[in-house]
Design a protein around this motif. Structure first.
Motif, PDB file in Angstrom:
ATOM      1  N   VAL A 163      -7.388   9.353   4.522  1.00 16.97           N
ATOM      2  CA  VAL A 163      -7.581   8.784   3.187  1.00 16.97           C
ATOM      3  C   VAL A 163      -7.639   9.900   2.148  1.00 16.97           C
ATOM      4  N   LEU A 164      -8.422  10.918   2.424  1.00 18.73           N
ATOM      5  CA  LEU A 164      -8.524  12.042   1.493  1.00 18.73           C
ATOM      6  C   LEU A 164      -7.169  12.734   1.332  1.00 18.73           C
ATOM      7  N   GLY A 165      -6.467  12.923   2.445  1.00 23.08           N
ATOM      8  CA  GLY A 165      -5.157  13.563   2.392  1.00 23.08           C
ATOM      9  C   GLY A 165      -4.165  12.779   1.557  1.00 23.08           C
ATOM     10  N   ASN A 166      -4.218  11.459   1.655  1.00 19.25           N
ATOM     11  CA  ASN A 166      -3.349  10.614   0.842  1.00 19.25           C
ATOM     12  C   ASN A 166      -3.619  10.801  -0.649  1.00 19.25           C
ATOM     13  N   ILE A 167      -4.884  10.895  -1.003  1.00 19.67           N
ATOM     14  CA  ILE A 167      -5.247  10.950  -2.422  1.00 19.67           C
ATOM     15  C   ILE A 167      -4.934  12.313  -3.039  1.00 19.67           C
ATOM     16  N   ILE A 168      -5.094  13.397  -2.283  1.00 19.81           N
ATOM     17  CA  ILE A 168      -4.865  14.729  -2.863  1.00 19.81           C
ATOM     18  C   ILE A 168      -3.405  15.172  -2.789  1.00 19.81           C
ATOM     19  N   GLU A 169      -2.571  14.423  -2.073  1.00 24.09           N
ATOM     20  CA  GLU A 169      -1.170  14.834  -1.894  1.00 24.09           C
ATOM     21  C   GLU A 169      -0.458  15.015  -3.234  1.00 24.09           C
TER      22      GLU A 169
ATOM     23  N   VAL B 242       2.437  17.825  -6.620  1.00 19.33           N
ATOM     24  CA  VAL B 242       3.208  17.533  -7.834  1.00 19.33           C
ATOM     25  C   VAL B 242       2.579  18.179  -9.063  1.00 19.33           C
ATOM     26  N   LEU B 243       1.277  17.967  -9.224  1.00 20.11           N
ATOM     27  CA  LEU B 243       0.591  18.527 -10.399  1.00 20.11           C
ATOM     28  C   LEU B 243       0.140  19.960 -10.181  1.00 20.11           C
ATOM     29  N   LYS B 244       0.240  20.444  -8.934  1.00 17.91           N
ATOM     30  CA  LYS B 244      -0.149  21.819  -8.568  1.00 17.91           C
ATOM     31  C   LYS B 244      -1.619  22.106  -8.857  1.00 17.91           C
ATOM     32  N   GLU B 245      -2.456  21.102  -8.636  1.00 16.41           N
ATOM     33  CA  GLU B 245      -3.893  21.288  -8.818  1.00 16.41           C
ATOM     34  C   GLU B 245      -4.457  22.143  -7.672  1.00 16.41           C
ATOM     35  N   ASP B 246      -5.520  22.853  -7.987  1.00 14.52           N
ATOM     36  CA  ASP B 246      -6.264  23.571  -6.962  1.00 14.52           C
ATOM     37  C   ASP B 246      -6.801  22.562  -5.950  1.00 14.52           C
ATOM     38  N   LYS B 247      -6.672  22.853  -4.663  1.00 10.19           N
ATOM     39  CA  LYS B 247      -7.047  21.892  -3.626  1.00 10.19           C
ATOM     40  C   LYS B 247      -8.526  21.522  -3.688  1.00 10.19           C
ATOM     41  N   THR B 248      -9.376  22.486  -3.939  1.00 11.85           N
ATOM     42  CA  THR B 248     -10.811  22.215  -4.011  1.00 11.85           C
ATOM     43  C   THR B 248     -11.118  21.233  -5.139  1.00 11.85           C
ATOM     44  N   HIS B 249     -10.486  21.449  -6.279  1.00 17.84           N
ATOM     45  CA  HIS B 249     -10.677  20.541  -7.419  1.00 17.84           C
ATOM     46  C   HIS B 249     -10.134  19.149  -7.100  1.00 17.84           C
TER      47      HIS B 249
ATOM     48  N   TYR C 128       0.792  -1.246   0.000  1.00 18.99           N
ATOM     49  CA  TYR C 128       0.000   0.000   0.000  1.00 18.99           C
ATOM     50  C   TYR C 128       0.818   1.286   0.000  1.00 18.99           C
ATOM     51  N   ASN C 129       1.774   1.425   0.964  1.00 25.63           N
ATOM     52  CA  ASN C 129       2.612   2.628   1.044  1.00 25.63           C
ATOM     53  C   ASN C 129       1.819   3.913   1.239  1.00 25.63           C
ATOM     54  N   LEU C 130       0.752   3.856   2.014  1.00 26.25           N
ATOM     55  CA  LEU C 130      -0.007   5.067   2.326  1.00 26.25           C
ATOM     56  C   LEU C 130       0.728   5.878   3.394  1.00 26.25           C
ATOM     57  N   PHE C 131       0.511   7.202   3.387  1.00 25.51           N
ATOM     58  CA  PHE C 131       1.097   8.055   4.421  1.00 25.51           C
ATOM     59  C   PHE C 131       0.313   7.856   5.715  1.00 25.51           C
TER      60      PHE C 131
ATOM     61  N   ALA D 201      -7.246  -0.451   2.268  1.00 26.45           N
ATOM     62  CA  ALA D 201      -6.013   0.311   2.072  1.00 26.45           C
ATOM     63  C   ALA D 201      -5.522   0.184   0.626  1.00 26.45           C
ATOM     64  N   GLN D 202      -5.633  -1.009   0.064  1.00 21.48           N
ATOM     65  CA  GLN D 202      -5.178  -1.188  -1.308  1.00 21.48           C
ATOM     66  C   GLN D 202      -6.070  -0.440  -2.296  1.00 21.48           C
ATOM     67  N   ARG D 203      -7.359  -0.383  -2.008  1.00 18.75           N
ATOM     68  CA  ARG D 203      -8.257   0.381  -2.890  1.00 18.75           C
ATOM     69  C   ARG D 203      -7.970   1.885  -2.786  1.00 18.75           C
ATOM     70  N   VAL D 204      -7.581   2.352  -1.600  1.00 18.72           N
ATOM     71  CA  VAL D 204      -7.157   3.751  -1.461  1.00 18.72           C
ATOM     72  C   VAL D 204      -5.894   3.988  -2.286  1.00 18.72           C
ATOM     73  N   ALA D 205      -4.972   3.027  -2.248  1.00 22.34           N
ATOM     74  CA  ALA D 205      -3.731   3.161  -3.018  1.00 22.34           C
ATOM     75  C   ALA D 205      -4.031   3.244  -4.517  1.00 22.34           C
ATOM     76  N   ILE D 206      -5.013   2.491  -4.967  1.00 20.98           N
ATOM     77  CA  ILE D 206      -5.408   2.546  -6.379  1.00 20.98           C
ATOM     78  C   ILE D 206      -6.030   3.906  -6.696  1.00 20.98           C
ATOM     79  N   ALA D 207      -6.887   4.392  -5.807  1.00 20.72           N
ATOM     80  CA  ALA D 207      -7.495   5.710  -5.998  1.00 20.72           C
ATOM     81  C   ALA D 207      -6.421   6.792  -6.025  1.00 20.72           C
ATOM     82  N   ARG D 208      -5.427   6.666  -5.154  1.00 25.66           N
ATOM     83  CA  ARG D 208      -4.335   7.643  -5.117  1.00 25.66           C
ATOM     84  C   ARG D 208      -3.565   7.648  -6.437  1.00 25.66           C
ATOM     85  N   ALA D 209      -3.334   6.466  -7.004  1.00 28.77           N
ATOM     86  CA  ALA D 209      -2.644   6.381  -8.294  1.00 28.77           C
ATOM     87  C   ALA D 209      -3.490   7.006  -9.396  1.00 28.77           C
ATOM     88  N   LEU D 210      -4.784   6.744  -9.386  1.00 29.62           N
ATOM     89  CA  LEU D 210      -5.685   7.295 -10.406  1.00 29.62           C
ATOM     90  C   LEU D 210      -5.773   8.820 -10.321  1.00 29.62           C
ATOM     91  N   ALA D 211      -5.621   9.361  -9.116  1.00 28.81           N
ATOM     92  CA  ALA D 211      -5.733  10.811  -8.925  1.00 28.81           C
ATOM     93  C   ALA D 211      -4.673  11.574  -9.700  1.00 28.81           C
TER      94      ALA D 211
END
Length: 248
Positions: free
Chosen positions: A97-103, A108-115, A89-92, A145-155
């Motif tokens: 969960v939300l914080g992991n996905i938007i990190e 890195v991509l400098k996206e707006d936080k709300t978006h 998994y390697n989650l922070f 946890a693994q599904r969160v890791a997949i969501a984080r990759a997709l983000a």
């Protein structure tokens, strides 16, 4: 993605031997083979977590020659295009969960936080975890946890998702929850490369099977031919039998 004449050595052991492969866009490529065969090293090469001694790597319009030094700019480009999901998994641990996905998207991509938050919530819905945005990793099961890791990759909106034994640490019921997510991504034509020992899953999800043994490619083709009981390659038939317990 295309690899040409890839060679990699660890110590005195040559783990990849003159590898030539392509990974079609919009398809799921599954790498199988015995433990220690080199398939995880091969997968990590696609994300530049492993750097071969020689060979070429083509990704979209970029072409890398591993006989030359790979720049940080080239590494960053490829890692943004290839999301990696590990078996552990390697989650922070200190982020929700939300914080992991938007990190990644915000830092890195400098996206707006709300978006980024809106996208993360949509991804959590996709992986069946819409109610877990404020949970912390230690509060999750392995499958969650693994599904969160997949969501984080997709983000990170990768061109390809690379998964190294994503369910090997899970019991069968939790494994199923992750495999269902990956099957849905495959139906949506998300480009993926997956290392797995689960032959039932490989047969169901793969558009292409690669069989690796001793650092060499023994098969590169359709799952139908690979799993055919009359496959002319005795080694492949023996491998499938051992992995599916047919000879028990």
């Amino acid at each position: 993605m295309k690899l040409t004449n890839i060679n990699k050595t660890f110590g005195n052991k040559k783990v990849l031997k003159n590898i030539n492969l392509d990974f079609p866009t919009g398809k799921t490529t599954v790498l199988v083979g015995p433990s220690g065969s080199g398939k995880s090293t091969l997968l990590r090469t696609l994300n530049l977590l492993v750097t071969p001694e020689c060979g070429q790597y083509e990704f979209e319009k970029q072409k890398l020659d591993f006989a030359k030094k790979i720049s940080n700019k080239e590494k960053i480009f490829l890692r943004q295009k290839t999301g990696m999901v590990f078996q552990d998994y390697n989650l922070f641990p200190t982020k929700t969960v939300l914080g992991n996905i938007i990190e990644g998207p915000t830092q890195v991509l400098k996206e707006d936080k709300t978006h980024a938050i809106t996208t993360a919530q949509q991804l959590l819905q996709k992986v069946g975890l819409a109610d877990y945005a404020t949970a912390y990793p230690h509060e999750l099961s392995g499958g969650q946890a693994q599904r969160v890791a997949i969501a984080r990759a997709l983000a990170m909106k990768p061109k390809y998702i690379l998964l190294d034994e994503p369910t090997s640490a899970l019991d069968p019921e939790l494994e199923l929850s992750v495999l269902k997510v990956l099957l849905q991504l495959a139906r949506e034509k998300q480009s993926m490369a997956i290392v797995t020992h689960n032959m039932v899953f490989a047969k169901k999800i793969a558009d292409k099977i690669i069989f690796v043994e001793n650092g060499e490619i023994l098969y590169d083709g359709s799952p139908t031919e690979f799993f055919d009981p009359n496959n002319p390659n005795q080694r492949i038939r023996n491998f499938i039998s051992s992995m599916t317990l047919e000879d028990l």
